[in-house]
Scaffold this active site. Sequence first.
Site, PDB file in Angstrom:
ATOM      1  N   LYS A   1       0.958  -1.289   0.203  1.00  0.00           N
ATOM      2  CA  LYS A   1       0.595   0.040  -0.021  1.00  0.00           C
ATOM      3  C   LYS A   1       0.914   1.114  -0.201  1.00  0.00           C
ATOM      4  O   LYS A   1       1.600   1.621   0.639  1.00  0.00           O
ATOM      5  CB  LYS A   1      -1.066  -0.300   1.224  1.00  0.00           C
ATOM      6  CG  LYS A   1      -2.016   1.526   1.384  1.00  0.00           C
ATOM      7  CD  LYS A   1      -2.926   1.029   3.002  1.00  0.00           C
ATOM      8  CE  LYS A   1      -3.211   2.071   3.082  1.00  0.00           C
ATOM      9  NZ  LYS A   1      -2.457   3.683   3.184  1.00  0.00           N
TER      10      LYS A   1
ATOM     11  N   LEU B   1      -4.993  -0.261   7.017  1.00  0.00           N
ATOM     12  CA  LEU B   1      -3.602   0.943   7.820  1.00  0.00           C
ATOM     13  C   LEU B   1      -5.063   1.863   7.224  1.00  0.00           C
ATOM     14  O   LEU B   1      -4.833   2.824   6.322  1.00  0.00           O
ATOM     15  CB  LEU B   1      -2.437  -0.002   6.341  1.00  0.00           C
ATOM     16  CG  LEU B   1      -2.114  -0.893   6.429  1.00  0.00           C
ATOM     17  CD1 LEU B   1      -0.971  -1.532   5.721  1.00  0.00           C
ATOM     18  CD2 LEU B   1      -1.542  -1.231   7.743  1.00  0.00           C
ATOM     19  N   ASP B   2      -3.870   3.331   8.086  1.00  0.00           N
ATOM     20  CA  ASP B   2      -3.985   4.622   8.389  1.00  0.00           C
ATOM     21  C   ASP B   2      -4.166   4.502   6.407  1.00  0.00           C
ATOM     22  O   ASP B   2      -3.117   4.149   6.736  1.00  0.00           O
ATOM     23  CB  ASP B   2      -3.440   5.177   9.641  1.00  0.00           C
ATOM     24  CG  ASP B   2      -3.731   4.670  10.696  1.00  0.00           C
ATOM     25  OD1 ASP B   2      -5.164   4.263  10.924  1.00  0.00           O
ATOM     26  OD2 ASP B   2      -2.897   4.992  11.171  1.00  0.00           O
ATOM     27  N   ARG B   3      -4.326   6.284   6.324  1.00  0.00           N
ATOM     28  CA  ARG B   3      -4.094   6.734   4.901  1.00  0.00           C
ATOM     29  C   ARG B   3      -2.562   7.257   4.675  1.00  0.00           C
ATOM     30  O   ARG B   3      -2.078   6.992   3.777  1.00  0.00           O
ATOM     31  CB  ARG B   3      -5.295   8.021   4.886  1.00  0.00           C
ATOM     32  CG  ARG B   3      -4.808   8.703   3.509  1.00  0.00           C
ATOM     33  CD  ARG B   3      -5.642   9.632   3.470  1.00  0.00           C
ATOM     34  NE  ARG B   3      -5.825  10.586   1.831  1.00  0.00           N
ATOM     35  CZ  ARG B   3      -6.503  11.450   1.855  1.00  0.00           C
ATOM     36  NH1 ARG B   3      -6.928  12.210   2.703  1.00  0.00           N
ATOM     37  NH2 ARG B   3      -6.384  12.142   0.788  1.00  0.00           N
TER      38      ARG B   3
END
Length: 384
Positions: A217, A252-254
């Site tokens: 990501k 998962l955070d941005r």
Amino acid sequence: MSRDNNSGRPKKPRSSTRNNSDDSRASRSGSSSGSKPFKKSFPKAGERNSDSRKTGGTSYQDRMDRKFGKTEQTDFITNSSEERKTFGKSAPKRGGSRPANTFDTRDKYERGSLKYGRRPGSGDDRNKDGAKSFVQKRRLNKIEKDVHKDTIRLNKFIANSGICSRREADELITQGLVEVNGKVVTEMGYQVQKTDKVVFDGQSITPEKPVYVLLNKPKGYISTTKDDKARKTVMDLVANASPYRVFPVGRLDRSTTGVILLTNDGHMTKKLTHPSFDAKKIYHVTLDKKLTHEDMKLIAEGIRLDEGVAEVDQISFIEGKPKNEVGIEIHIGWNRVIRRIFQRLGYEVEALDRVMFAGLTKKNIKRGHWRILSEQEVNNLKML
């Protein structure tokens, strides 16, 4: 004329043997003078002598040309052409034998390139997406074939749902444990449609084959299937990964990067997200300042947050990196737990990258790219 005393025969006059041989050579050559012997000259390059005509041979130059395969230079033929490339020599005919002493390493080199349909080292036909290898494409094609089929065997229907293998599904069918549209089916090789309702052990099952996609990501993407604010999601990156709909395992955070697993296997998702299964996660944390040894000891002992004490399995500095970069291993899945741990001690997390999740790493996966898990990796997840 004198007579020989022994035989009584008349004696012949003696003559020089050297002169007679010279005269005979001169008569054969047509020369009137016998003072110089005849000398035979070698034929010039490209000319045939009388001996070669009699024996059917060729001149020296012709033999050298044939021996070393001297022909016209031919242009390089691209990969799109079906003809064979040649470099300064004629291509051997199919089924023919190669002349002796004409081995050229370039011929072996170019034939090796044609074997795989490209020039070695050209890289023109290399897939720019390193995650989509030939094996990955073959797995996707196999999945797509199952999607486009109208009917499917009942045992494969059950196997694709992730319950068991095909052989075990045959045993379940013969035992009368499977129902199709409310009727028990015990027939082997029974074909069902994807719209049919198949029930096993009182629960409805779907024919979707489990798919496991590992994504590296990048920053700026959120880990949800859709977003009301029209922000970019991880689903945009794996749109072509599977014909089935997959969902992210965990979040998962941005601003957080790293590995995240997406799958349509609900049982696997529940297993990997529950803390009791102890799915390990390792993060590379970059702080705004150096981390002290006292604070590192406090984090290792556990920091109390709103949900309770955040237990950390391991924490250490990264070898060869500054003291503001640390590696931390946890198994809890609380929201923004890593950032809140360091914020409680007065640190700000500038960059957070997950390098491992449940034994899966982002090795050989570029940022924003993905790959399908191998069978061995799937088996390792099932054994957790």
